[in-house]
Scaffold this active site. Structure first.
Site, short mmCIF file in Angstrom:
data_model
loop_
_atom_site.label_atom_id
_atom_site.label_comp_id
_atom_site.label_asym_id
_atom_site.label_seq_id
_atom_site.Cartn_x
_atom_site.Cartn_y
_atom_site.Cartn_z
N ILE A 175 63.26 2.29 -37.21
CA ILE A 175 63.77 3.65 -37.04
C ILE A 175 64.35 3.78 -35.63
O ILE A 175 64.01 2.98 -34.74
CB ILE A 175 62.66 4.72 -37.24
N LYS A 220 46.17 8.18 -47.55
CA LYS A 220 45.90 6.83 -48.07
C LYS A 220 45.43 6.86 -49.53
O LYS A 220 45.85 6.03 -50.34
CB LYS A 220 44.89 6.10 -47.19
N GLY A 257 59.17 -0.60 -40.92
CA GLY A 257 58.20 -0.52 -39.82
C GLY A 257 58.01 -1.88 -39.17
O GLY A 257 56.91 -2.24 -38.75
N TYR A 267 44.74 11.32 -42.50
CA TYR A 267 45.09 9.90 -42.73
C TYR A 267 44.50 9.45 -44.07
O TYR A 267 45.19 8.85 -44.90
CB TYR A 267 44.49 9.08 -41.58
C1 AKB Z 1 42.95 3.30 -37.86
O1 AKB Z 1 41.95 3.12 -37.14
O2 AKB Z 1 43.49 4.39 -38.04
C2 AKB Z 1 43.49 2.10 -38.61
C3 AKB Z 1 42.82 1.91 -39.92
C4 AKB Z 1 41.48 1.36 -40.00
O3 AKB Z 1 43.39 2.19 -40.93
N1 AKB Z 1 43.35 0.93 -37.79
#
Ligand code: AKB
Length: 319
Positions: free
Chosen positions: A35, A147, A8, A143
Site C-alpha cells: 500500500i 479473526k 501486505g 481483533y
Molecule cells: C498479536 O499479538 O496481535 C498477534 C497475534 C497473536 O495474532 N501477534
C-alpha cells in the site's frame, strides 16, 4: 501455486513470506503487493515484481490479479490486536471489508486464498489448556471479532462458491527481520532486541502468562504447507490450530540468560495487553493440522533463542 500475490508484503510476515515463496516458486512468479507509504525496498523490490494492492480497493486487487495471472493470494493485510483496540473501524475495514473484496476477486478469477486467523480468535470462555480445534470462539477484542469473522467468511466462500480458502490460527510470530507493530505478543520479539543491545527489558506482560508462539521459519512453512496440502485430506479449511512453542515471559527470559547471563528483566504490566493475553489460550491442540496436512514445527525455545541472538547480533552490529 503458479503465480502468487502477497498482500501486505512489507509487513512482519509478508516480507519474509514473499522471499520464501520467491525462493521456492521463482522470483517472477511472486508479486509483492503493497500500500502507499509502505512500498517495498531493497531486495524485496529488486528480486521480483511488485504492485500496489490495497485490500480496500476491489478494482485495484482485480487489476493486479488479471495483470499477473494470479492463481493464489496470500492476504496478510490486518491490524494487530493492540492497535485494533484503538482503531476498531479501521480494523474491520481492512480485515473484513478488505477480505470480502479479495474473496470476490478470487471467486471471479478462480484463485485460492490464504488469510490468517490467530490465537486472538479465542476469548475468555474458550478452554485455555490444549484448546481444541472446534470450540467456543467468543473473543472480547475487535481483533478477535475480525479473526472469527475471517474464518467464517472464508469457510462461507468455500462452501457456497467453491473458492479454495485455507488458513491457520497463528500464534505470536517471532522473527529478527521485520518487527511486528502493535500486537500483544510483541514483547516476545522486543525482549531479544534488548538482550542483544545489552539493555534491561521492561516486560508489559505478567509473569506466568503463557501464550502460543512460533518462530518465523515454522510460520512460513505452515503457510506454504497448508496451501500445498492435498484437498481431499482436508476436513477443516480455515482456522487450523498450529502449536509450536508456549511460554510466559519468565521462560523466554531464562532461555536468553543461557546465552546472556547478565541480561536483566523487570515487569511493568500494561493492563490492556495483559487483559488481551489472559483471554487467549495457554496452548492450542493442533492434532487436526498434524492429521490433515502433516504439520510439525522444527524449532524449540532454545534453538529459536540461539538463532534469534545470532542474527540480531549481526543486524544490530554487535558481532
Ligand atoms: C498479536 O499479538 O496481535 C498477534 C497475534 C497473536 O495474532 N501477534
Amino acid at each position: 501455486m503458479k503465480n502468487i500475490l502477497v498482500i501486505g508484503s512489507t509487513g512482519q510476515i509478508g516480507s519474509e513470506l514473499t522471499r520464501e515463496l520467491r525462493n521456492r516458486y521463482g522470483n517472477e512468479h511472486v508479486v509483492a503487493g503493497f500500500i502507499k507509504g509502505a512500498e517495498p525496498k531493497g531486495e524485496l523490490l529488486e528480486s521480483g515484481p511488485s504492485a500496489e494492492a490495497d485490500v480496500t480497493n476491489a478494482e485495484m486487487i482485480s487489476d493486479v490479479v488479471k495483470r499477473y495471472d494470479i492463481d493464489t493470494i496470500y492476504n496478510l493485510a490486518a491490524l494487530l490486536s493492540v492497535v485494533a483496540e484503538s482503531k476498531p473501524r479501521l480494523a474491520w475495514k481492512i480485515g473484513i471489508d478488505g477480505l470480502w473484496n479479495i474473496l470476490e476477486v478470487a471467486r471471479e478469477n478462480h484463485c485460492a486464498v490464504f488469510t490468517p486467523s490467530s490465537i486472538g480468535s479465542f476469548g475468555p470462555s474458550t478452554p485455555h489448556d490444549h484448546t481444541p480445534q472446534d470450540t467456543i470462539q467468543r473473543p472480547t477484542t475487535m481483533y478477535g471479532v475480525t479473526k472469527v469473522t475471517t474464518e467464517l467468511l472464508s469457510d462461507y466462500y468455500f462452501h457456497k462458491y467453491g473458492v479454495d480458502t485455507r488458513s491457520v490460527r497463528f500464534p505470536g510470530v517471532i522473527s529478527y527481520v521485520t518487527p511486528p507493530g502493535g500486537g500483544t505478543t510483541d514483547y516476545a520479539v522486543d525482549i531479544y532486541y534488548y538482550a542483544t543491545r545489552g539493555e534491561k527489558f521492561t516486560c508489559p506482560i505478567k509473569e506466568g502468562t503463557r501464550m502460543d508462539m512460533i518462530y518465523m521459519p515454522d510460520a512460513l512453512n505452515a503457510s506454504i504447507m497448508l496451501m500445498e496440502a492435498d484437498p481431499t485430506r482436508l476436513v477443516h479449511h480455515n482456522g487450523f490450530n498450529i502449536a509450536s512453542l508456549s511460554f510466559g515471559p519468565e521462560t523466554v527470559y531464562q532461555s536468553i540468560r543461557k546465552y546472556k547471563p547478565d541480561f536483566e528483566m523487570v515487569y511493568d504490566v500494561d493492563p490492556l495487553k495483559q487483559g488481551i493475553a489472559e483471554s487467549w489460550p495457554d496452548i492450542m491442540d493442533d492434532t487436526c493440522a498434524r492429521q490433515e496436512w502433516d504439520w510439525k514445527p522444527t524449532y524449540d525455545l532454545d534453538t529459536m533463542t540461539r538463532d534469534m541472538l545470532e542474527h540480531l547480533a549481526v543486524k544490530l552490529g554487535k558481532k
